[in-house]
Design an enzyme around this catalytic site. Structure first.
Site, PDB file in Angstrom:
ATOM      1  N   GLU A 372       0.843  -1.216   0.000  1.00 18.18           N
ATOM      2  CA  GLU A 372       0.000   0.000   0.000  1.00 18.18           C
ATOM      3  C   GLU A 372       0.878   1.267   0.000  1.00 18.18           C
ATOM      4  O   GLU A 372       0.532   2.283   0.605  1.00 18.18           O
ATOM      5  CB  GLU A 372      -1.014  -0.028   1.154  1.00 18.18           C
ATOM      6  CG  GLU A 372      -1.884  -1.282   1.072  1.00 18.18           C
ATOM      7  CD  GLU A 372      -3.232  -1.178   1.734  1.00 18.18           C
ATOM      8  OE1 GLU A 372      -3.737  -0.064   1.913  1.00 18.18           O
ATOM      9  OE2 GLU A 372      -3.788  -2.244   2.049  1.00 18.18           O
TER      10      GLU A 372
HETATM   11  C1  LIG Z   1       2.810  -9.415   1.714  1.00 17.41           C
HETATM   12  C2  LIG Z   1       2.481  -8.588   0.503  1.00 17.41           C
HETATM   13  C3  LIG Z   1       1.167  -8.511   0.074  1.00 17.41           C
HETATM   14  C4  LIG Z   1       0.835  -7.763  -1.063  1.00 17.41           C
HETATM   15  N1  LIG Z   1      -0.474  -7.725  -1.497  1.00 17.41           N
HETATM   16  C5  LIG Z   1      -0.777  -7.053  -2.642  1.00 17.41           C
HETATM   17  C6  LIG Z   1      -2.123  -7.071  -3.164  1.00 17.41           C
HETATM   18  O1  LIG Z   1      -3.047  -7.650  -2.565  1.00 17.41           O
HETATM   19  N2  LIG Z   1      -2.377  -6.434  -4.338  1.00 17.41           N
HETATM   20  C7  LIG Z   1      -1.400  -5.780  -5.028  1.00 17.41           C
HETATM   21  O2  LIG Z   1      -1.699  -5.234  -6.092  1.00 17.41           O
HETATM   22  N3  LIG Z   1      -0.110  -5.740  -4.560  1.00 17.41           N
HETATM   23  C8  LIG Z   1       0.214  -6.365  -3.399  1.00 17.41           C
HETATM   24  N4  LIG Z   1       1.507  -6.358  -2.914  1.00 17.41           N
HETATM   25  C9  LIG Z   1       2.545  -5.680  -3.704  1.00 17.41           C
HETATM   26  C10 LIG Z   1       2.976  -4.350  -3.109  1.00 17.41           C
HETATM   27  O3  LIG Z   1       1.930  -3.417  -3.176  1.00 17.41           O
HETATM   28  C11 LIG Z   1       4.226  -3.890  -3.898  1.00 17.41           C
HETATM   29  O4  LIG Z   1       5.252  -4.817  -3.580  1.00 17.41           O
HETATM   30  C12 LIG Z   1       4.643  -2.490  -3.537  1.00 17.41           C
HETATM   31  O5  LIG Z   1       3.762  -1.545  -4.096  1.00 17.41           O
HETATM   32  C13 LIG Z   1       6.081  -2.156  -4.022  1.00 17.41           C
HETATM   33  O6  LIG Z   1       6.245  -2.513  -5.359  1.00 17.41           O
HETATM   34  P1  LIG Z   1       7.520  -3.392  -5.788  1.00 17.41           P
HETATM   35  O7  LIG Z   1       7.580  -4.594  -4.920  1.00 17.41           O
HETATM   36  O8  LIG Z   1       7.437  -3.617  -7.256  1.00 17.41           O
HETATM   37  O9  LIG Z   1       8.783  -2.487  -5.465  1.00 17.41           O
HETATM   38  P2  LIG Z   1       9.419  -1.328  -6.378  1.00 17.41           P
HETATM   39  O10 LIG Z   1       8.373  -0.369  -6.774  1.00 17.41           O
HETATM   40  O11 LIG Z   1      10.253  -1.963  -7.435  1.00 17.41           O
HETATM   41  O12 LIG Z   1      10.373  -0.630  -5.319  1.00 17.41           O
HETATM   42  C14 LIG Z   1      11.616  -1.201  -4.910  1.00 17.41           C
HETATM   43  C15 LIG Z   1      12.295  -0.202  -3.972  1.00 17.41           C
HETATM   44  O13 LIG Z   1      12.492   1.051  -4.658  1.00 17.41           O
HETATM   45  C16 LIG Z   1      11.890   2.096  -3.932  1.00 17.41           C
HETATM   46  N5  LIG Z   1      11.296   3.084  -4.848  1.00 17.41           N
HETATM   47  C17 LIG Z   1      10.453   2.874  -5.894  1.00 17.41           C
HETATM   48  N6  LIG Z   1      10.128   4.042  -6.466  1.00 17.41           N
HETATM   49  C18 LIG Z   1      10.750   5.010  -5.766  1.00 17.41           C
HETATM   50  C19 LIG Z   1      10.801   6.427  -5.843  1.00 17.41           C
HETATM   51  N7  LIG Z   1      10.093   7.107  -6.762  1.00 17.41           N
HETATM   52  N8  LIG Z   1      11.571   7.108  -4.951  1.00 17.41           N
HETATM   53  C20 LIG Z   1      12.273   6.448  -4.009  1.00 17.41           C
HETATM   54  N9  LIG Z   1      12.271   5.114  -3.866  1.00 17.41           N
HETATM   55  C21 LIG Z   1      11.515   4.398  -4.732  1.00 17.41           C
HETATM   56  C22 LIG Z   1      10.788   1.444  -3.096  1.00 17.41           C
HETATM   57  O14 LIG Z   1      10.500   2.230  -1.959  1.00 17.41           O
HETATM   58  C23 LIG Z   1      11.436   0.116  -2.751  1.00 17.41           C
HETATM   59  O15 LIG Z   1      12.243   0.283  -1.632  1.00 17.41           O
HETATM   60  C24 LIG Z   1       1.859  -7.070  -1.763  1.00 17.41           C
HETATM   61  C25 LIG Z   1       3.183  -7.131  -1.303  1.00 17.41           C
HETATM   62  C26 LIG Z   1       3.497  -7.873  -0.182  1.00 17.41           C
HETATM   63  C27 LIG Z   1       4.927  -7.933   0.288  1.00 17.41           C
END
Ligand SMILES: Cc1cc2nc3c(=O)[nH]c(=O)nc-3n(C[C@H](O)[C@H](O)[C@H](O)COP(=O)(O)OP(=O)(O)OC[C@H]3O[C@@H](n4cnc5c(N)ncnc54)[C@H](O)[C@@H]3O)c2cc1C
Length: 389
Positions: A372
């Site tokens: 989120e």
């Molecule tokens: C247990 C769990 C349950 C989940 N459930 C759902 C669900 O029900 N539905 C759903 O749709 N998703 C779900 N997710 C996914 C979750 O919402 C995403 O993992 C999250 O939004 C981050 O995306 P990402 O993993 O691709 O990381 P990325 O976006 O690739 O980010 C990787 C790192 O880079 C940093 N970063 C990215 N952009 C920036 C920026 N502009 N400035 C600075 N830092 C940045 C982030 O903070 C992070 O530290 C779930 C995740 C988990 C772990």
């Protein structure tokens, strides 16, 4: 143990105190006995859904006309603190089932969509999921690539992949975010409310073993020509980005409150343990360095809760800004992660074992910093607001 030091009760009026105590009693009776077992077995417990529904928690924040209890934002925060203190899987389930799916449906759905799904979701007869994240689009929601291509006969065919979808493997209904025209960027993103049991969708568990929330279902969803009917748009064509952001902004309050619950449970466990464990001829809690850590955890717990309740009050008054929930989520999840870390340390080697609860709290809390909107994304929201003046 002086539980009054960390429970919210003393700061609440009579009705809210009673409310928090009712949810606490439910969580301790119905969730706590299974919390460790489902984590160790890595098993989603379907009976939990029934119990949450029967206690009125699944419908809690929904208006009575949709089968809900009409909880105020403060009641929602109190409930998620209590659930979070006991079982991250149950709290995470509610956050998706009610917070993201049912509340988005109540807010953005038309009458037919609400009639079809809200009752079953509130009664726990149907399970919902919120399918937004993709392998190549996480924080950058506007870059999602799942495509909904129009069919000559009407409706669309969806193709693409989602992952990390909580309840994805077991959901009956899904809010699916796809673009009807990538060239339009976020203005092409559309939310669809669809049944999951259709041709063109393959669901599989996430590869690997999750760090925490191990009693939850997390799935990859692969769509190939998945049919969507013309009347399955949720909130308007091209309005899906707003639906996603609206759902997530609302949901962040419950994540922040859940973090307060984890924080509180970590502190309680650390106080109990350090009072009982003797080293150098006295309880650990007698050492000043240990007391200093416990004192920090208590002060940061109250600071987190104050931010969460402030946001809840402002939401109820209609004065909430994006900054309020961003601050609450950022501060409460980071403070809870520090609390869980300190609690593991204070348990010594015992903190490294599932025989003690702090290890699970430490693993579970990491996800609250990520989903989120990660902590960095919350900082980006706040930083942008400050810079834009
Ligand atoms: C247990 C769990 C349950 C989940 N459930 C759902 C669900 O029900 N539905 C759903 O749709 N998703 C779900 N997710 C996914 C979750 O919402 C995403 O993992 C999250 O939004 C981050 O995306 P990402 O993993 O691709 O990381 P990325 O976006 O690739 O980010 C990787 C790192 O880079 C940093 N970063 C990215 N952009 C920036 C920026 N502009 N400035 C600075 N830092 C940045 C982030 O903070 C992070 O530290 C779930 C995740 C988990 C772990």
């Amino acid at each position: 143990m002086n539980r009054d030091l960390w429970l919210p009760d003393g700061d609440l009026d009579g009705d809210h105190r009673e409310f928090a105590r009712t949810i606490r009693a439910f969580a301790e009776a119905k969730l706590l006995p299974h919390a460790r077992a489902i984590d160790e077995a890595r098993q989603f417990r379907r009976e939990m859904v029934h119990d949450l529904a029967t206690a009125g928690i699944l419908g809690g924040p929904l208006p009575p006309e949709h089968g809900g209890r009409g909880w105020s934002p403060l009641q929602l925060a109190l409930a998620h603190e209590e659930l979070g203190a006991v079982c991250g899987n149950a709290r995470g389930f509610c956050a998706v089932q009610t917070g993201l799916v049912a509340q988005c449906l109540a807010r953005y759905g038309d009458d037919a969509q609400r009639r079809r799904w809200l009752g079953p979701l509130v009664r726990g007869e149907a399970i919902g999921c919120f399918a937004l994240t993709e392998p190549e689009a996480g924080s950058d929601v506007a870059g999602l690539g799942t495509a909904a291509t129009p069919r000559p006969a009407g409706g669309w065919l969806a193709s693409g992949q989602k992952w990390w979808i909580t309840n994805g493997g077991i959901a009956d209904v899904m809010i699916l975010f796809a673009t009807v025209d990538r060239a339009l960027g976020k203005n092409g993103i559309t939310a669809f409310l669809v049944e999951t049991r259709r041709e063109g969708l393959v669901r599989a568990p996430m590869p690997g073993v999750e760090l925490g929330h191990r009693g939850s279902d997390h799935a990859t969803l692969t769509f190939t020509g998945f049919p969507i009917a013309a009347d399955e748009v949720l909130g308007g064509l091209g309005k899906g980005f707003g639906v996603a952001m609206g759902g997530l902004a609302a949901g962040r309050l419950s994540v922040a409150a859940g973090a307060v619950g984890i924080h509180r449970a970590a502190l309680a466990a650390a106080v109990e343990f350090t009072a009982a464990r003797q080293q150098f001829g006295q309880p650990l809690a007698r050492f000043q360095m240990v007391q200093e850590r416990l004192a920090d955890l208590l002060a940061s717990l109250h600071a987190s809760r104050a931010l969460v309740h402030r946001c809840a009050r402002r939401r109820a008054a209609g004065t909430e800004t994006h900054a309020d929930v961003a601050m609450a989520k950022l501060f409460a999840t980071e403070a809870a992660a520090q609390a869980a870390d300190a609690a593991v340390m204070l348990h010594g080697a015992r903190g490294y074992s599932s025989a003690f609860p702090v290890e699970r709290l430490w693993r579970d809390v990491q996800a609250l910093r990520i989903y989120e909107g990660t902590s960095m994304i919350q900082k980006a929201i706040l930083g942008r607001m400050l810079a834009d003046g």
